[in-house]
Scaffold this motif. Sequence first.
Motif, PDB file in Angstrom:
ATOM      1  N   ALA A  40       0.940  -1.399  -0.095  1.00 49.07           N
ATOM      2  CA  ALA A  40      -0.009  -0.103  -0.050  1.00 49.07           C
ATOM      3  C   ALA A  40       0.885   1.234   0.061  1.00 49.07           C
ATOM      4  N   THR A  41       0.336   2.381  -0.483  1.00 48.55           N
ATOM      5  CA  THR A  41       0.913   3.563  -0.322  1.00 48.55           C
ATOM      6  C   THR A  41      -0.140   4.553   0.428  1.00 48.55           C
ATOM      7  N   VAL A  42       0.506   5.022   1.529  1.00 49.70           N
ATOM      8  CA  VAL A  42      -0.461   5.981   2.485  1.00 49.70           C
ATOM      9  C   VAL A  42       0.258   7.228   2.566  1.00 49.70           C
ATOM     10  N   SER A  43      -0.921   8.027   2.837  1.00 48.86           N
ATOM     11  CA  SER A  43      -0.514   9.470   2.709  1.00 48.86           C
ATOM     12  C   SER A  43      -0.212  10.040   4.023  1.00 48.86           C
ATOM     13  N   GLY A  44      -0.415   9.477   5.075  1.00 48.67           N
ATOM     14  CA  GLY A  44      -0.265   9.917   6.384  1.00 48.67           C
ATOM     15  C   GLY A  44       0.548   9.015   7.291  1.00 48.67           C
ATOM     16  N   GLN A  45       1.021   9.604   8.249  1.00 54.05           N
ATOM     17  CA  GLN A  45       1.700   8.791   9.246  1.00 54.05           C
ATOM     18  C   GLN A  45       1.092   7.920  10.010  1.00 54.05           C
ATOM     19  N   PRO A  46       1.335   6.471   9.766  1.00 51.61           N
ATOM     20  CA  PRO A  46       0.802   5.180  10.548  1.00 51.61           C
ATOM     21  C   PRO A  46       1.090   5.427  12.110  1.00 51.61           C
ATOM     22  N   SER A  98      -4.074 -11.269  16.503  1.00 49.56           N
ATOM     23  CA  SER A  98      -3.674  -9.773  15.926  1.00 49.56           C
ATOM     24  C   SER A  98      -2.698  -9.077  16.860  1.00 49.56           C
ATOM     25  N   PHE A  99      -2.045  -8.441  16.102  1.00 54.97           N
ATOM     26  CA  PHE A  99      -0.759  -7.610  16.895  1.00 54.97           C
ATOM     27  C   PHE A  99      -0.728  -6.250  16.439  1.00 54.97           C
ATOM     28  N   GLN A 100      -0.370  -5.371  17.122  1.00 53.01           N
ATOM     29  CA  GLN A 100      -0.368  -3.946  17.113  1.00 53.01           C
ATOM     30  C   GLN A 100       0.704  -3.392  17.667  1.00 53.01           C
ATOM     31  N   ILE A 101       1.922  -2.992  16.715  1.00 51.70           N
ATOM     32  CA  ILE A 101       3.282  -2.592  16.948  1.00 51.70           C
ATOM     33  C   ILE A 101       3.196  -0.852  16.931  1.00 51.70           C
ATOM     34  N   PRO A 102       3.357  -0.181  17.849  1.00 53.01           N
ATOM     35  CA  PRO A 102       3.407   1.356  17.686  1.00 53.01           C
ATOM     36  C   PRO A 102       4.759   1.618  16.880  1.00 53.01           C
ATOM     37  N   VAL A 103       4.567   2.497  16.103  1.00 51.99           N
ATOM     38  CA  VAL A 103       5.750   3.150  15.469  1.00 51.99           C
ATOM     39  C   VAL A 103       5.904   4.544  15.767  1.00 51.99           C
ATOM     40  N   SER A 104       7.362   5.105  15.625  1.00 53.18           N
ATOM     41  CA  SER A 104       7.610   6.385  15.846  1.00 53.18           C
ATOM     42  C   SER A 104       7.531   6.906  14.673  1.00 53.18           C
ATOM     43  N   THR A 105       7.823   8.415  14.588  1.00 55.64           N
ATOM     44  CA  THR A 105       7.329   9.260  13.342  1.00 55.64           C
ATOM     45  C   THR A 105       8.276   8.515  12.148  1.00 55.64           C
ATOM     46  N   LEU A 106       7.678   8.650  11.120  1.00 50.74           N
ATOM     47  CA  LEU A 106       8.411   8.140   9.810  1.00 50.74           C
ATOM     48  C   LEU A 106       8.294   9.057   8.701  1.00 50.74           C
ATOM     49  N   THR A 107       9.349   9.192   8.014  1.00 46.63           N
ATOM     50  CA  THR A 107       9.459  10.186   6.716  1.00 46.63           C
ATOM     51  C   THR A 107       8.670   9.433   5.574  1.00 46.63           C
ATOM     52  N   THR A 108       8.640  10.057   4.349  1.00 43.96           N
ATOM     53  CA  THR A 108       8.175   9.665   3.203  1.00 43.96           C
ATOM     54  C   THR A 108       9.251   8.612   2.865  1.00 43.96           C
ATOM     55  N   GLY A 109       8.659   7.513   2.034  1.00 46.74           N
ATOM     56  CA  GLY A 109       9.563   6.590   1.503  1.00 46.74           C
ATOM     57  C   GLY A 109       9.039   5.176   1.859  1.00 46.74           C
ATOM     58  N   LYS A 110       9.648   4.156   1.051  1.00 44.51           N
ATOM     59  CA  LYS A 110       9.356   2.693   1.255  1.00 44.51           C
ATOM     60  C   LYS A 110       9.830   2.191   2.384  1.00 44.51           C
ATOM     61  N   MET A 168       7.119 -13.656  17.323  1.00 43.44           N
ATOM     62  CA  MET A 168       8.686 -13.722  17.561  1.00 43.44           C
ATOM     63  C   MET A 168       9.386 -12.597  17.590  1.00 43.44           C
ATOM     64  N   ASN A 169       9.542 -12.087  16.294  1.00 46.42           N
ATOM     65  CA  ASN A 169      10.017 -10.795  16.019  1.00 46.42           C
ATOM     66  C   ASN A 169       9.394 -10.123  14.918  1.00 46.42           C
ATOM     67  N   VAL A 170       9.675  -8.630  14.991  1.00 49.89           N
ATOM     68  CA  VAL A 170       9.083  -7.857  13.855  1.00 49.89           C
ATOM     69  C   VAL A 170       9.961  -6.819  13.768  1.00 49.89           C
ATOM     70  N   LYS A 171      10.502  -6.406  12.644  1.00 53.17           N
ATOM     71  CA  LYS A 171      11.466  -5.438  12.253  1.00 53.17           C
ATOM     72  C   LYS A 171      10.621  -4.462  11.214  1.00 53.17           C
ATOM     73  N   LEU A 172      11.116  -3.036  11.442  1.00 55.00           N
ATOM     74  CA  LEU A 172      10.829  -2.169  10.241  1.00 55.00           C
ATOM     75  C   LEU A 172      11.859  -1.549   9.754  1.00 55.00           C
ATOM     76  N   ILE A 173      12.174  -1.871   8.558  1.00 53.57           N
ATOM     77  CA  ILE A 173      13.309  -1.435   7.613  1.00 53.57           C
ATOM     78  C   ILE A 173      13.017  -0.447   6.590  1.00 53.57           C
ATOM     79  N   ASN A 174      13.859   0.899   6.696  1.00 54.64           N
ATOM     80  CA  ASN A 174      13.602   2.027   5.602  1.00 54.64           C
ATOM     81  C   ASN A 174      14.510   1.617   4.345  1.00 54.64           C
ATOM     82  N   ALA A 175      14.236   2.433   3.372  1.00 59.70           N
ATOM     83  CA  ALA A 175      14.688   2.204   2.041  1.00 59.70           C
ATOM     84  C   ALA A 175      16.026   2.193   2.030  1.00 59.70           C
ATOM     85  N   GLN A 176      16.722   2.547   2.697  1.00 62.11           N
ATOM     86  CA  GLN A 176      18.318   2.672   2.954  1.00 62.11           C
ATOM     87  C   GLN A 176      18.794   1.390   3.893  1.00 62.11           C
TER      88      GLN A 176
END
Length: 123
Positions: free
Chosen positions: A42-48, A87-99, A62-70
């Motif tokens: 998906a492409t989202v327009s706002g901060q999740p 169902s699992f909900q993992i809070p995220v910090s502020t993310l910038t535009t990108g994949k 067991m594990n979840v990672k969030l990796i940016n485009a770099q």
Amino acid sequence: MSFKNSILKSVRHAAIFATVMMTSVAAFAHAHLESATPGINATVSGQPQAITLNFSADVMLMNVKLINAQGQAIPLTYQISNELKKSFQIPVSTLTTGKYTVQWSAMGKDGHNMNSDYSFSIQ
């Protein structure tokens, strides 16, 4: 071929068929990721505010990672729990535009380990 050999051959074929069928049913019984938010590709327009992973059956995440485009890992506050749920909900910090790529691994009730990843983009 004798009658006895014919019966033995039929029994052997039935046993092989039963084994294949049980193996196929077991393979389909494993949990899998049914949906996620942000959505898969998906492409989202706002901060999740969070990443939500929804599985087809109860699992232990067991594990979840969030990796940016770099290729850099974005810190998450997820901690492993012995709790099995769908169902699992993992809070995220502020993310910038990108994949971004979400990498996860889980264990089903049957002890089967599974892992995968999916991507989403922020405009």
